[in-house]
Design a protein around this motif. Sequence first.
Motif, PDB file in Angstrom:
ATOM      1  N   VAL A   1      -0.346  18.787 -26.637  1.00 11.28           N
ATOM      2  CA  VAL A   1       0.852  17.941 -26.778  1.00 11.28           C
ATOM      3  C   VAL A   1       0.683  16.837 -27.815  1.00 11.28           C
ATOM      4  O   VAL A   1       1.680  16.318 -28.325  1.00 11.28           O
ATOM      5  CB  VAL A   1       1.261  17.316 -25.418  1.00 11.28           C
ATOM      6  N   ALA A   2      -0.544  16.476 -28.137  1.00  3.40           N
ATOM      7  CA  ALA A   2      -0.747  15.411 -29.129  1.00  3.40           C
ATOM      8  C   ALA A   2      -0.631  15.914 -30.559  1.00  3.40           C
ATOM      9  O   ALA A   2      -0.650  15.109 -31.495  1.00  3.40           O
ATOM     10  CB  ALA A   2      -2.116  14.758 -28.919  1.00  3.40           C
ATOM     11  N   ALA A   3      -0.513  17.231 -30.751  1.00  2.00           N
ATOM     12  CA  ALA A   3      -0.470  17.780 -32.112  1.00  2.00           C
ATOM     13  C   ALA A   3       0.619  18.839 -32.234  1.00  2.00           C
ATOM     14  O   ALA A   3       0.353  19.993 -32.590  1.00  2.00           O
ATOM     15  CB  ALA A   3      -1.830  18.371 -32.478  1.00  2.00           C
ATOM     16  N   PRO A   4       1.879  18.501 -31.987  1.00  2.45           N
ATOM     17  CA  PRO A   4       2.940  19.515 -32.034  1.00  2.45           C
ATOM     18  C   PRO A   4       3.159  20.101 -33.420  1.00  2.45           C
ATOM     19  O   PRO A   4       3.481  21.288 -33.554  1.00  2.45           O
ATOM     20  CB  PRO A   4       4.178  18.750 -31.539  1.00  2.45           C
ATOM     21  N   GLU A   5       2.989  19.276 -34.465  1.00  4.55           N
ATOM     22  CA  GLU A   5       3.201  19.807 -35.820  1.00  4.55           C
ATOM     23  C   GLU A   5       2.181  20.893 -36.143  1.00  4.55           C
ATOM     24  O   GLU A   5       2.520  21.933 -36.723  1.00  4.55           O
ATOM     25  CB  GLU A   5       3.105  18.681 -36.852  1.00  4.55           C
ATOM     26  N   ALA A   6       0.917  20.664 -35.750  1.00  5.49           N
ATOM     27  CA  ALA A   6      -0.123  21.669 -35.991  1.00  5.49           C
ATOM     28  C   ALA A   6       0.148  22.927 -35.181  1.00  5.49           C
ATOM     29  O   ALA A   6      -0.055  24.056 -35.667  1.00  5.49           O
ATOM     30  CB  ALA A   6      -1.495  21.095 -35.661  1.00  5.49           C
ATOM     31  N   ALA A   7       0.606  22.765 -33.939  1.00  4.54           N
ATOM     32  CA  ALA A   7       0.886  23.932 -33.098  1.00  4.54           C
ATOM     33  C   ALA A   7       2.001  24.781 -33.700  1.00  4.54           C
ATOM     34  O   ALA A   7       1.894  26.017 -33.779  1.00  4.54           O
ATOM     35  CB  ALA A   7       1.270  23.472 -31.690  1.00  4.54           C
ATOM     36  N   GLN A   8       3.059  24.133 -34.129  1.00  4.14           N
ATOM     37  CA  GLN A   8       4.169  24.878 -34.717  1.00  4.14           C
ATOM     38  C   GLN A   8       3.751  25.563 -36.008  1.00  4.14           C
ATOM     39  O   GLN A   8       4.067  26.746 -36.238  1.00  4.14           O
ATOM     40  CB  GLN A   8       5.351  23.942 -34.973  1.00  4.14           C
ATOM     41  N   ALA A   9       3.009  24.852 -36.854  1.00  4.68           N
ATOM     42  CA  ALA A   9       2.556  25.452 -38.112  1.00  4.68           C
ATOM     43  C   ALA A   9       1.641  26.648 -37.854  1.00  4.68           C
ATOM     44  O   ALA A   9       1.707  27.662 -38.561  1.00  4.68           O
ATOM     45  CB  ALA A   9       1.833  24.401 -38.951  1.00  4.68           C
ATOM     46  N   LEU A  10       0.801  26.541 -36.812  1.00  6.27           N
ATOM     47  CA  LEU A  10      -0.156  27.618 -36.547  1.00  6.27           C
ATOM     48  C   LEU A  10       0.540  28.875 -36.053  1.00  6.27           C
ATOM     49  O   LEU A  10       0.255  29.977 -36.540  1.00  6.27           O
ATOM     50  CB  LEU A  10      -1.200  27.140 -35.537  1.00  6.27           C
ATOM     51  N   VAL A  11       1.442  28.760 -35.089  1.00  4.53           N
ATOM     52  CA  VAL A  11       2.100  29.972 -34.593  1.00  4.53           C
ATOM     53  C   VAL A  11       2.949  30.597 -35.695  1.00  4.53           C
ATOM     54  O   VAL A  11       3.068  31.833 -35.768  1.00  4.53           O
ATOM     55  CB  VAL A  11       2.935  29.699 -33.319  1.00  4.53           C
ATOM     56  N   GLU A  12       3.521  29.778 -36.569  1.00  5.64           N
ATOM     57  CA  GLU A  12       4.310  30.337 -37.667  1.00  5.64           C
ATOM     58  C   GLU A  12       3.415  30.990 -38.702  1.00  5.64           C
ATOM     59  O   GLU A  12       3.764  32.048 -39.249  1.00  5.64           O
ATOM     60  CB  GLU A  12       5.162  29.232 -38.293  1.00  5.64           C
TER      61      GLU A  12
ATOM     62  N   ASP B   1     -14.035  35.980 -25.383  1.00  8.03           N
ATOM     63  CA  ASP B   1     -14.926  36.656 -26.319  1.00  8.03           C
ATOM     64  C   ASP B   1     -15.488  35.669 -27.335  1.00  8.03           C
ATOM     65  O   ASP B   1     -16.543  35.898 -27.922  1.00  8.03           O
ATOM     66  CB  ASP B   1     -14.163  37.766 -27.038  1.00  8.03           C
ATOM     67  N   LEU B   2     -14.761  34.577 -27.541  1.00  4.87           N
ATOM     68  CA  LEU B   2     -15.200  33.517 -28.441  1.00  4.87           C
ATOM     69  C   LEU B   2     -14.705  32.201 -27.864  1.00  4.87           C
ATOM     70  O   LEU B   2     -13.515  32.054 -27.566  1.00  4.87           O
ATOM     71  CB  LEU B   2     -14.628  33.727 -29.848  1.00  4.87           C
ATOM     72  N   ALA B   3     -15.614  31.251 -27.669  1.00  5.13           N
ATOM     73  CA  ALA B   3     -15.256  29.965 -27.062  1.00  5.13           C
ATOM     74  C   ALA B   3     -15.551  28.839 -28.045  1.00  5.13           C
ATOM     75  O   ALA B   3     -16.653  28.765 -28.598  1.00  5.13           O
ATOM     76  CB  ALA B   3     -16.039  29.760 -25.764  1.00  5.13           C
ATOM     77  N   LEU B   4     -14.557  27.968 -28.248  1.00  8.83           N
ATOM     78  CA  LEU B   4     -14.708  26.822 -29.143  1.00  8.83           C
ATOM     79  C   LEU B   4     -14.567  25.548 -28.325  1.00  8.83           C
ATOM     80  O   LEU B   4     -13.492  25.294 -27.753  1.00  8.83           O
ATOM     81  CB  LEU B   4     -13.655  26.827 -30.243  1.00  8.83           C
ATOM     82  N   LEU B   5     -15.626  24.774 -28.251  1.00  5.72           N
ATOM     83  CA  LEU B   5     -15.560  23.480 -27.579  1.00  5.72           C
ATOM     84  C   LEU B   5     -14.978  22.477 -28.569  1.00  5.72           C
ATOM     85  O   LEU B   5     -15.641  22.059 -29.521  1.00  5.72           O
ATOM     86  CB  LEU B   5     -16.957  23.041 -27.122  1.00  5.72           C
ATOM     87  N   ALA B   6     -13.715  22.102 -28.358  1.00  3.33           N
ATOM     88  CA  ALA B   6     -13.044  21.228 -29.317  1.00  3.33           C
ATOM     89  C   ALA B   6     -11.742  20.731 -28.718  1.00  3.33           C
ATOM     90  O   ALA B   6     -11.160  21.366 -27.826  1.00  3.33           O
ATOM     91  CB  ALA B   6     -12.750  21.972 -30.620  1.00  3.33           C
ATOM     92  N   GLU B   7     -11.286  19.602 -29.222  1.00  2.00           N
ATOM     93  CA  GLU B   7      -9.935  19.131 -28.922  1.00  2.00           C
ATOM     94  C   GLU B   7      -8.963  20.062 -29.634  1.00  2.00           C
ATOM     95  O   GLU B   7      -9.196  20.488 -30.772  1.00  2.00           O
ATOM     96  CB  GLU B   7      -9.807  17.685 -29.402  1.00  2.00           C
ATOM     97  N   ALA B   8      -7.861  20.390 -28.955  1.00  2.00           N
ATOM     98  CA  ALA B   8      -6.969  21.428 -29.460  1.00  2.00           C
ATOM     99  C   ALA B   8      -6.397  21.088 -30.833  1.00  2.00           C
ATOM    100  O   ALA B   8      -6.276  21.966 -31.699  1.00  2.00           O
ATOM    101  CB  ALA B   8      -5.843  21.680 -28.461  1.00  2.00           C
ATOM    102  N   GLY B   9      -6.026  19.839 -31.060  1.00  2.00           N
ATOM    103  CA  GLY B   9      -5.465  19.469 -32.357  1.00  2.00           C
ATOM    104  C   GLY B   9      -6.448  19.675 -33.488  1.00  2.00           C
ATOM    105  O   GLY B   9      -6.086  20.178 -34.561  1.00  2.00           O
ATOM    106  N   GLN B  10      -7.702  19.284 -33.246  1.00  2.00           N
ATOM    107  CA  GLN B  10      -8.742  19.489 -34.260  1.00  2.00           C
ATOM    108  C   GLN B  10      -8.900  20.970 -34.562  1.00  2.00           C
ATOM    109  O   GLN B  10      -9.032  21.380 -35.726  1.00  2.00           O
ATOM    110  CB  GLN B  10     -10.074  18.928 -33.750  1.00  2.00           C
ATOM    111  N   ALA B  11      -8.895  21.789 -33.507  1.00  2.00           N
ATOM    112  CA  ALA B  11      -9.068  23.227 -33.706  1.00  2.00           C
ATOM    113  C   ALA B  11      -7.891  23.835 -34.464  1.00  2.00           C
ATOM    114  O   ALA B  11      -8.074  24.652 -35.370  1.00  2.00           O
ATOM    115  CB  ALA B  11      -9.243  23.914 -32.353  1.00  2.00           C
ATOM    116  N   MET B  12      -6.686  23.432 -34.112  1.00  2.00           N
ATOM    117  CA  MET B  12      -5.507  23.993 -34.792  1.00  2.00           C
ATOM    118  C   MET B  12      -5.492  23.619 -36.266  1.00  2.00           C
ATOM    119  O   MET B  12      -5.199  24.462 -37.122  1.00  2.00           O
ATOM    120  CB  MET B  12      -4.235  23.525 -34.086  1.00  2.00           C
TER     121      MET B  12
END
Length: 535
Positions: free
Chosen positions: A211-222, A308-319
């Motif tokens: 929820v703290a990174a909606p712009e990144a989430a939208q850009a990623l799914v697109e 199968d692959l795990a990334l320890l990270a805050e979601a916004g950073q990962a996106m």
Amino acid sequence: MTCAQQLIALLEAYGVDTAFGIPGVHTIELYRALGTSGLAHITPRHEQGAGFMADGYARASGKPAACFIISGPGMTNIATAMGQALADSVPMLVISSVNQRASLGRGQGRLHEMRHQGETLSGVSVLSHTLHDPAALPEVLARAFAVFASARPGPVHIEIPLDVMAAPVPENAPSAAHVFPPAPAPEALTLATDWLANAERPLVLLGGGTVAAPEAAQALVERLDAPAFTTINAKGVLAQDHPLDLGATMSLPAARRLAAEADVVLALGTEIGETDYDLVFDGGFRLDGRLIRVDIDPQQLGRNQAPDLALLAEAGQAMRGLLAHLPPDRPRSAQRDGADRAAEVRDALAIAEDPELAPYVPLYITLRAALPDAIVVGDSTGPVYAGNFLASMPAPRRWFNAATGFGTLGYGLPAALGAATARPDLPVIALVGDGGLQFVLGELGTARDLGRPVAIVIWNNDGYDEIRRYMSLSEVSHLGVDLAAPGFDALAKAYACRYQGVSSPANLYEALGRLDAAASPLIIEVDAAAWAKAL
């Protein structure tokens, strides 16, 4: 400077601007310090209300508030609210008193004495600490805010013995550390990017951690051209009516087929838990493709669905990291038709035509038409369960409720008051049932005190209708669920709130038009039986 005074100064340094609490003889020193500070103080009518208000404040604003709670009964009262916040990863700082250090654990029958208060509350906290040394306060608060900023958040409980609270400390200038959340490992990003770039039927699961990174989430799914499920706590992350957003439909057959057919699934900041993915409680949500999980909690990476692959990270950073690695365009021959795939599922789901949900469709059409920018805060009640499927929000932090995770009753009204405190620029709707509201009727007094633009929409179906339906399905007689509601019009008058009864969508639209920032809270009672007849 006393320890209590240093506490208030440190809270201000960390950006805390609001405290919810009920003063008591054991927290007098806290209130002595609070009275000369810049923190706003709000008095609920029950400590559980204080916790729910802090929860709503944090969800609406993205930052924690403080709760000042007396030892003993104050802490057992707030425990339910802490449990709800823990289940939904909501930051909350609970500061409590406890008896003097010399008497701890001695069972002398002192005022508010509990056996092992800190241990009792540890079960609903990510951290519960007893401050024995006043000089250690900056360190303990630094630990609390490090959790809020860089780990899976939840309630932090710090109990301060009475003699420590009044003890002198060095009058040093308070400081707050800048803590950043973890970023994904570069090699993990490279591998995840490779899997996603070569996927034919990718799928994205967006949880509350996004929820703290909606712009990144939208850009990623697109960029991925991938259908996405957004959990209840992630509603609005993709904005309103996004063509790739399938909402929180993961428990329904057509959505489950899409999930099982995906060859690569990217799960971001989601537990993949029962109350989002398996509301029919049959264990039928299945992921057969490669699963890439991103979570800020290392333990969560292995729960519910093995990755199968795990990334320890805050979601916004990962996106943002994935966006930096993924190519911006795909060849036309390799288009994934994500919007078409999502539309096929949406057509198959036909949610608005579901007989269980259809009575609530006009409710959400009306709420959206009357108050399109409102924050809607719900209790565990029929219209909220339906809204978890039906509602589409323009932004994150505009929809949250207690129908997931811990699933408590009595959440909606006080959490809405917390949200209204955090976001006075937006209208707030508390969507509650007549049964759940009776848990917290006293908080109507807090609503009156605050004077914020809050509409309290009561769905009156004469008791616990959701449990009635389960009893009927299970062939159990209706015992304990048929309740006579109080006269909400009389209660509104008693608490100096405005009141309007409604029986149709047109009535509701008219009533919501009366909500404005300058007037008292507005109680709107929906006669559920009359509403059904009006459709």
